[in-house]
Design a protein around this motif. Structure first.
Motif, PDB file in Angstrom:
ATOM      1  N   THR A  95     -27.394 -15.634   9.172  1.00  0.00           N
ATOM      2  CA  THR A  95     -26.480 -14.841   9.983  1.00  0.00           C
ATOM      3  C   THR A  95     -25.706 -13.868   9.100  1.00  0.00           C
ATOM      4  N   GLU A  96     -25.231 -14.362   7.967  1.00  0.00           N
ATOM      5  CA  GLU A  96     -24.494 -13.509   7.016  1.00  0.00           C
ATOM      6  C   GLU A  96     -25.397 -12.420   6.442  1.00  0.00           C
ATOM      7  N   ARG A  97     -26.610 -12.786   6.055  1.00  0.00           N
ATOM      8  CA  ARG A  97     -27.546 -11.803   5.494  1.00  0.00           C
ATOM      9  C   ARG A  97     -27.925 -10.743   6.521  1.00  0.00           C
ATOM     10  N   ILE A  98     -28.108 -11.154   7.771  1.00  0.00           N
ATOM     11  CA  ILE A  98     -28.442 -10.200   8.836  1.00  0.00           C
ATOM     12  C   ILE A  98     -27.291  -9.233   9.050  1.00  0.00           C
ATOM     13  N   ALA A  99     -26.060  -9.741   9.046  1.00  0.00           N
ATOM     14  CA  ALA A  99     -24.887  -8.873   9.225  1.00  0.00           C
ATOM     15  C   ALA A  99     -24.803  -7.850   8.091  1.00  0.00           C
ATOM     16  N   ARG A 100     -25.048  -8.296   6.849  1.00  0.00           N
ATOM     17  CA  ARG A 100     -25.031  -7.361   5.709  1.00  0.00           C
ATOM     18  C   ARG A 100     -26.144  -6.328   5.836  1.00  0.00           C
ATOM     19  N   ALA A 101     -27.323  -6.768   6.274  1.00  0.00           N
ATOM     20  CA  ALA A 101     -28.440  -5.835   6.434  1.00  0.00           C
ATOM     21  C   ALA A 101     -28.162  -4.836   7.547  1.00  0.00           C
ATOM     22  N   GLN A 102     -27.551  -5.286   8.637  1.00  0.00           N
ATOM     23  CA  GLN A 102     -27.215  -4.375   9.734  1.00  0.00           C
ATOM     24  C   GLN A 102     -26.172  -3.353   9.287  1.00  0.00           C
ATOM     25  N   ALA A 103     -25.197  -3.780   8.498  1.00  0.00           N
ATOM     26  CA  ALA A 103     -24.189  -2.844   7.980  1.00  0.00           C
ATOM     27  C   ALA A 103     -24.851  -1.819   7.061  1.00  0.00           C
ATOM     28  N   ALA A 104     -25.769  -2.269   6.227  1.00  0.00           N
ATOM     29  CA  ALA A 104     -26.476  -1.356   5.333  1.00  0.00           C
ATOM     30  C   ALA A 104     -27.312  -0.365   6.136  1.00  0.00           C
ATOM     31  N   LEU A 105     -27.978  -0.853   7.169  1.00  0.00           N
ATOM     32  CA  LEU A 105     -28.776   0.020   8.016  1.00  0.00           C
ATOM     33  C   LEU A 105     -27.891   1.050   8.718  1.00  0.00           C
ATOM     34  N   GLY A 106     -26.739   0.622   9.174  1.00  0.00           N
ATOM     35  CA  GLY A 106     -25.795   1.547   9.808  1.00  0.00           C
ATOM     36  C   GLY A 106     -25.360   2.647   8.860  1.00  0.00           C
ATOM     37  N   LEU A 107     -25.103   2.294   7.624  1.00  0.00           N
ATOM     38  CA  LEU A 107     -24.707   3.278   6.614  1.00  0.00           C
ATOM     39  C   LEU A 107     -25.836   4.275   6.360  1.00  0.00           C
ATOM     40  N   ILE A 108     -27.047   3.778   6.256  1.00  0.00           N
ATOM     41  CA  ILE A 108     -28.207   4.653   6.033  1.00  0.00           C
ATOM     42  C   ILE A 108     -28.421   5.570   7.233  1.00  0.00           C
ATOM     43  N   GLU A 109     -28.326   5.025   8.434  1.00  0.00           N
ATOM     44  CA  GLU A 109     -28.503   5.847   9.637  1.00  0.00           C
ATOM     45  C   GLU A 109     -27.426   6.924   9.727  1.00  0.00           C
ATOM     46  N   CYS A 110     -26.200   6.571   9.357  1.00  0.00           N
ATOM     47  CA  CYS A 110     -25.105   7.542   9.347  1.00  0.00           C
ATOM     48  C   CYS A 110     -25.412   8.664   8.355  1.00  0.00           C
ATOM     49  N   ALA A 111     -25.862   8.298   7.164  1.00  0.00           N
ATOM     50  CA  ALA A 111     -26.175   9.298   6.146  1.00  0.00           C
ATOM     51  C   ALA A 111     -27.334  10.187   6.588  1.00  0.00           C
ATOM     52  N   LEU A 112     -28.333   9.602   7.237  1.00  0.00           N
ATOM     53  CA  LEU A 112     -29.486  10.380   7.688  1.00  0.00           C
ATOM     54  C   LEU A 112     -29.141  11.333   8.830  1.00  0.00           C
ATOM     55  N   SER A 113     -28.178  10.954   9.643  1.00  0.00           N
ATOM     56  CA  SER A 113     -27.825  11.812  10.781  1.00  0.00           C
ATOM     57  C   SER A 113     -26.695  12.798  10.438  1.00  0.00           C
ATOM     58  N   CYS A 114     -26.204  12.747   9.222  1.00  0.00           N
ATOM     59  CA  CYS A 114     -25.098  13.598   8.800  1.00  0.00           C
ATOM     60  C   CYS A 114     -25.562  15.044   8.636  1.00  0.00           C
ATOM     61  N   PHE A 119     -24.363  13.926   1.885  1.00  0.00           N
ATOM     62  CA  PHE A 119     -23.710  12.975   2.796  1.00  0.00           C
ATOM     63  C   PHE A 119     -22.502  12.296   2.174  1.00  0.00           C
ATOM     64  N   THR A 120     -22.390  12.282   0.846  1.00  0.00           N
ATOM     65  CA  THR A 120     -21.228  11.638   0.220  1.00  0.00           C
ATOM     66  C   THR A 120     -19.948  12.433   0.469  1.00  0.00           C
ATOM     67  N   GLY A 121     -20.073  13.680   0.932  1.00  0.00           N
ATOM     68  CA  GLY A 121     -18.908  14.487   1.289  1.00  0.00           C
ATOM     69  C   GLY A 121     -18.491  14.316   2.734  1.00  0.00           C
ATOM     70  N   CYS A 122     -19.243  13.550   3.488  1.00  0.00           N
ATOM     71  CA  CYS A 122     -18.965  13.337   4.913  1.00  0.00           C
ATOM     72  C   CYS A 122     -17.780  12.377   5.079  1.00  0.00           C
ATOM     73  N   ALA A 123     -16.877  12.714   5.965  1.00  0.00           N
ATOM     74  CA  ALA A 123     -15.692  11.874   6.210  1.00  0.00           C
ATOM     75  C   ALA A 123     -16.084  10.486   6.710  1.00  0.00           C
ATOM     76  N   HIS A 124     -17.116  10.395   7.555  1.00  0.00           N
ATOM     77  CA  HIS A 124     -17.557   9.084   8.057  1.00  0.00           C
ATOM     78  C   HIS A 124     -18.081   8.211   6.907  1.00  0.00           C
ATOM     79  N   PHE A 125     -18.872   8.807   6.031  1.00  0.00           N
ATOM     80  CA  PHE A 125     -19.410   8.072   4.891  1.00  0.00           C
ATOM     81  C   PHE A 125     -18.273   7.618   3.977  1.00  0.00           C
ATOM     82  N   GLN A 126     -17.359   8.516   3.674  1.00  0.00           N
ATOM     83  CA  GLN A 126     -16.231   8.180   2.805  1.00  0.00           C
ATOM     84  C   GLN A 126     -15.369   7.079   3.413  1.00  0.00           C
ATOM     85  N   ALA A 127     -15.190   7.116   4.732  1.00  0.00           N
ATOM     86  CA  ALA A 127     -14.406   6.071   5.399  1.00  0.00           C
ATOM     87  C   ALA A 127     -15.106   4.716   5.286  1.00  0.00           C
ATOM     88  N   ALA A 128     -16.436   4.718   5.442  1.00  0.00           N
ATOM     89  CA  ALA A 128     -17.194   3.471   5.328  1.00  0.00           C
ATOM     90  C   ALA A 128     -17.103   2.909   3.913  1.00  0.00           C
TER      91      ALA A 128
END
Length: 141
Positions: A95-114, A119-128
Motif C-alpha cells: 500500500t505504501e509503495r503504491i502510494a509512492r508510485a502514484q505520487a511519482a506518476l502524478g509528478l511525471i504527468e504534471c511535468a509532461l503536461s506542463c 518544467f522545473t520553472g513551473c509553479a505546480h512542479f515547484q509547489a510539489a
C-alpha cells in the motif's frame, strides 16, 4: 523422472529445469527450511508432487514480493493468525509503495503536461517539490 509407487519423483536437476531455477536455489531453500525433499541412498534429493506444489507456492509468494523469511514463516506455522500477520505486513508495505508510485506518476504527468519549456520553472512542479521537502513554496520565491 522415476515413479515411486503412485508418486512421480524427480531429481534436483529435473526440478530446477522444470521451474527455471538453478540447483543452488533449491539447495538454499532447503537449508532455510522451505523445502524438505526425501533422500535416497547416496544422499540424492528426490522431489515428489508435494515438493512441486511447495516450490510453486514459494515462487508465487516471491512474485508477490514476500521475502524468503516471510515465506518460511507462513509455510511452517500452523497458526492462521501468524499467516495473517505476515500477509498484513506485506499488504501495508505494498500500500505504501503504491502510494509512492502514484505520487511519482502524478509528478511525471504534471511535468509532461506542463507548457513550460523547462518544467522545473513551473509553479505546480515547484509547489510539489516544496511540499516533498516540507517547505512553504512561497518561501523559495
Amino acid at each position: 523422472m522415476k515413479s515411486s509407487g503412485d508418486e512421480t519423483v524427480m531429481g534436483i536437476g529435473e526440478i530446477a529445469q522444470r521451474f527455471g531455477l538453478a540447483t543452488h536455489v533449491l539447495r538454499h531453500w532447503e537449508s532455510m527450511g522451505l523445502l524438505a525433499p526425501t533422500r535416497t541412498e547416496g544422499d540424492r534429493r528426490r522431489y515428489g508432487p508435494d515438493d512441486l506444489y511447495r516450490i510453486a507456492v514459494i515462487l508465487r509468494a516471491k512474485n508477490a514480493g514476500f521475502s524468503l523469511d516471510d515465506i518460511r514463516e507462513m509455510i511452517t506455522t500452523g497458526d492462521p493468525a501468524v499467516r495473517r500477520g505476515v500477509l498484513r505486513r506485506r499488504q501495508a508495505d505494498l500500500t505504501e509503495r503504491i502510494a509512492r508510485a502514484q505520487a511519482a506518476l502524478g509528478l511525471i504527468e504534471c511535468a509532461l503536461s506542463c507548457d513550460h519549456d523547462d518544467f522545473t520553472g513551473c509553479a505546480h512542479f515547484q509547489a510539489a517539490v516544496a511540499e516533498r521537502i516540507g517547505m512553504d513554496p512561497a518561501v523559495r520565491s
